[in-house]
Motif scaffolding. Structure first.
Motif, PDB file in Angstrom:
ATOM      1  N   VAL B   4      16.551 -47.285  54.831  1.00 15.46           N
ATOM      2  CA  VAL B   4      15.698 -46.379  54.993  1.00 15.46           C
ATOM      3  C   VAL B   4      14.887 -46.838  56.297  1.00 15.46           C
ATOM      4  O   VAL B   4      14.559 -47.883  56.293  1.00 15.46           O
ATOM      5  CB  VAL B   4      14.308 -46.154  53.935  1.00 15.46           C
ATOM      6  CG1 VAL B   4      13.608 -45.080  54.489  1.00 15.46           C
ATOM      7  CG2 VAL B   4      15.057 -45.770  52.734  1.00 15.46           C
ATOM      8  N   GLN B  25      17.701 -41.850  56.219  1.00 10.82           N
ATOM      9  CA  GLN B  25      18.188 -42.927  55.208  1.00 10.82           C
ATOM     10  C   GLN B  25      19.769 -42.590  55.413  1.00 10.82           C
ATOM     11  O   GLN B  25      20.146 -41.516  55.629  1.00 10.82           O
ATOM     12  CB  GLN B  25      17.897 -42.938  53.794  1.00 10.82           C
ATOM     13  CG  GLN B  25      17.764 -41.344  53.356  1.00 10.82           C
ATOM     14  CD  GLN B  25      18.923 -40.819  52.649  1.00 10.82           C
ATOM     15  OE1 GLN B  25      19.837 -41.623  52.517  1.00 10.82           O
ATOM     16  NE2 GLN B  25      19.096 -39.522  52.359  1.00 10.82           N
ATOM     17  N   HIS B  29      21.167 -40.243  49.849  1.00 11.40           N
ATOM     18  CA  HIS B  29      20.137 -39.959  48.592  1.00 11.40           C
ATOM     19  C   HIS B  29      19.810 -38.886  48.732  1.00 11.40           C
ATOM     20  O   HIS B  29      19.218 -38.040  49.799  1.00 11.40           O
ATOM     21  CB  HIS B  29      19.084 -41.186  48.757  1.00 11.40           C
ATOM     22  CG  HIS B  29      19.335 -42.527  48.437  1.00 11.40           C
ATOM     23  ND1 HIS B  29      18.454 -43.342  48.338  1.00 11.40           N
ATOM     24  CD2 HIS B  29      20.565 -43.002  47.590  1.00 11.40           C
ATOM     25  CE1 HIS B  29      19.038 -44.663  47.987  1.00 11.40           C
ATOM     26  NE2 HIS B  29      20.220 -44.252  47.408  1.00 11.40           N
ATOM     27  N   TYR B  31      16.993 -37.496  46.972  1.00 15.56           N
ATOM     28  CA  TYR B  31      15.422 -37.458  46.972  1.00 15.56           C
ATOM     29  C   TYR B  31      14.663 -38.398  47.854  1.00 15.56           C
ATOM     30  O   TYR B  31      15.268 -39.414  48.144  1.00 15.56           O
ATOM     31  CB  TYR B  31      14.855 -38.143  45.594  1.00 15.56           C
ATOM     32  CG  TYR B  31      13.720 -38.363  45.321  1.00 15.56           C
ATOM     33  CD1 TYR B  31      12.746 -39.024  45.680  1.00 15.56           C
ATOM     34  CD2 TYR B  31      13.265 -36.858  44.527  1.00 15.56           C
ATOM     35  CE1 TYR B  31      11.343 -38.807  45.308  1.00 15.56           C
ATOM     36  CE2 TYR B  31      11.703 -37.004  44.164  1.00 15.56           C
ATOM     37  CZ  TYR B  31      11.023 -37.828  44.399  1.00 15.56           C
ATOM     38  OH  TYR B  31       9.831 -37.956  44.140  1.00 15.56           O
ATOM     39  N   MET B  32      13.846 -37.620  48.737  1.00 17.69           N
ATOM     40  CA  MET B  32      12.937 -38.460  49.640  1.00 17.69           C
ATOM     41  C   MET B  32      11.684 -38.246  49.378  1.00 17.69           C
ATOM     42  O   MET B  32      11.208 -36.956  49.237  1.00 17.69           O
ATOM     43  CB  MET B  32      13.664 -38.209  50.988  1.00 17.69           C
ATOM     44  CG  MET B  32      14.863 -38.670  51.408  1.00 17.69           C
ATOM     45  SD  MET B  32      15.200 -38.126  53.081  1.00 17.69           S
ATOM     46  CE  MET B  32      14.615 -39.733  53.807  1.00 17.69           C
ATOM     47  N   ARG B  68      13.012 -30.539  55.368  1.00 18.46           N
ATOM     48  CA  ARG B  68      14.139 -31.232  55.242  1.00 18.46           C
ATOM     49  C   ARG B  68      15.419 -30.387  55.414  1.00 18.46           C
ATOM     50  O   ARG B  68      16.051 -29.621  54.629  1.00 18.46           O
ATOM     51  CB  ARG B  68      14.171 -31.880  53.713  1.00 18.46           C
ATOM     52  CG  ARG B  68      15.403 -32.567  53.266  1.00 18.46           C
ATOM     53  CD  ARG B  68      15.053 -33.980  53.270  1.00 18.46           C
ATOM     54  NE  ARG B  68      16.151 -34.686  52.848  1.00 18.46           N
ATOM     55  CZ  ARG B  68      16.670 -35.112  51.541  1.00 18.46           C
ATOM     56  NH1 ARG B  68      15.605 -34.756  50.584  1.00 18.46           N
ATOM     57  NH2 ARG B  68      17.503 -35.829  51.298  1.00 18.46           N
ATOM     58  N   SER B  93      13.230 -43.415  49.567  1.00 13.11           N
ATOM     59  CA  SER B  93      14.446 -42.366  49.229  1.00 13.11           C
ATOM     60  C   SER B  93      14.897 -43.115  47.758  1.00 13.11           C
ATOM     61  O   SER B  93      14.809 -44.222  47.458  1.00 13.11           O
ATOM     62  CB  SER B  93      15.521 -42.265  50.331  1.00 13.11           C
ATOM     63  OG  SER B  93      16.397 -43.720  50.379  1.00 13.11           O
ATOM     64  N   GLN B 103      13.462 -46.366  43.783  1.00 15.57           N
ATOM     65  CA  GLN B 103      13.057 -46.015  45.244  1.00 15.57           C
ATOM     66  C   GLN B 103      13.166 -47.045  46.204  1.00 15.57           C
ATOM     67  O   GLN B 103      12.702 -48.232  45.995  1.00 15.57           O
ATOM     68  CB  GLN B 103      11.797 -45.425  45.253  1.00 15.57           C
ATOM     69  CG  GLN B 103      11.361 -44.090  44.366  1.00 15.57           C
ATOM     70  CD  GLN B 103      10.058 -43.375  44.617  1.00 15.57           C
ATOM     71  OE1 GLN B 103      10.126 -42.754  45.715  1.00 15.57           O
ATOM     72  NE2 GLN B 103       9.175 -43.854  43.857  1.00 15.57           N
TER      73      GLN B 103
END
Lengths: 106, 114
Positions: B4, B25, B29, B31-32, B68, B93, B103
């Motif tokens: 990241v 990232q 991934h 999810y951020m 996003r 992320s 995370q």
């Protein structure tokens, strides 16, 4: 009451000591818990997950007490390199504790 | 993998200015998230995203916007900076953002608003 609370410390201990931190949480439905470590002016990094049955990783032991709604981190045989801030996290709420600062002295 | 990354590392703004904090990232991934960290407060969730095109508010979203458009990037926009937004900002992320996902944090952006 804060959703996740930690004793801010600082905890000052000599090398080789055993030290324990607690972290209380308010949401009884919380399911996942972690300990992160944060060095001064750096980003948090995962230290370990906290499983219901308790878990150990070398000198580190994490435990969960659902009845009293707290998690704990035990560090045995403290090293100078353990000096850092330890953050507890309740993951499904994405709530971090404010952190407990540990300084290990020679 | 770079993991990241965040830019800039440091920024000084005047009250009322706008700016964008960048986060990227390379771990694919889904999810951020964005956090701010203030002394004695711990990290507080600002906004998060569970995938490209999907964002949602966290605990302290006021004064911040996110979007996003790709899996890799998740910029945070300060619309009109205020001194109360002086903080350290971390982007993170995780693979799927589920209950048991670790995370991974970026190195942070230190922001001072005068």
């Amino acid at each position: 009451r804060k959703e996740v609370e930690q004793d801010p410390g600082p905890f000052n201990v000599p090398e080789g000591a055993t030290v324990a931190f607690n972290c209380t949480y308010s949401n009884s439905a919380s399911q996942s818990f972690f300990w992160y470590r944060q060095d001064c002016r750096k980003e948090p990094k995962l230290l370990m997950s906290v499983y219901s049955s308790g878990n150990e990783d070398g000198r580190f032991t994490a435990q969960l007490n659902r009845a009293s709604q707290y998690i704990s981190l035990l560090i045995r045989d403290s090293k100078l390199s353990d000096s850092a801030t330890y953050l507890c996290v309740v993951h499904n709420d994405m709530r971090f504790g404010a952190g407990t600062r540990l300084t290990v002295k020679p | 993998n770079a993991g990241v990354t965040q830019t800039p590392k440091f920024q000084v703004l005047k009250t009322g200015q706008s700016m964008t904090l960048q986060c990227a990232q390379d771990m694919n991934h889904e999810y951020m998230s964005w956090y701010r960290q203030d002394p004695g407060m711990g990290l507080r969730l600002i906004h998060y995203s569970v995938g490209a095109g999907i964002t949602d508010q966290g605990e302290v979203p006021n004064g911040y916007n996110v979007s996003r458009s790709t899996t890799e990037d998740f910029p945070l926009r300060l619309l009109s900076a205020a001194p109360s937004q002086t903080s350290v900002y971390f982007c993170a992320s995780s693979y799927a953002g589920g209950f048991w996902e670790t995370q991974y944090f970026g190195p942070g952006t230190r922001l001072l608003v005068l």
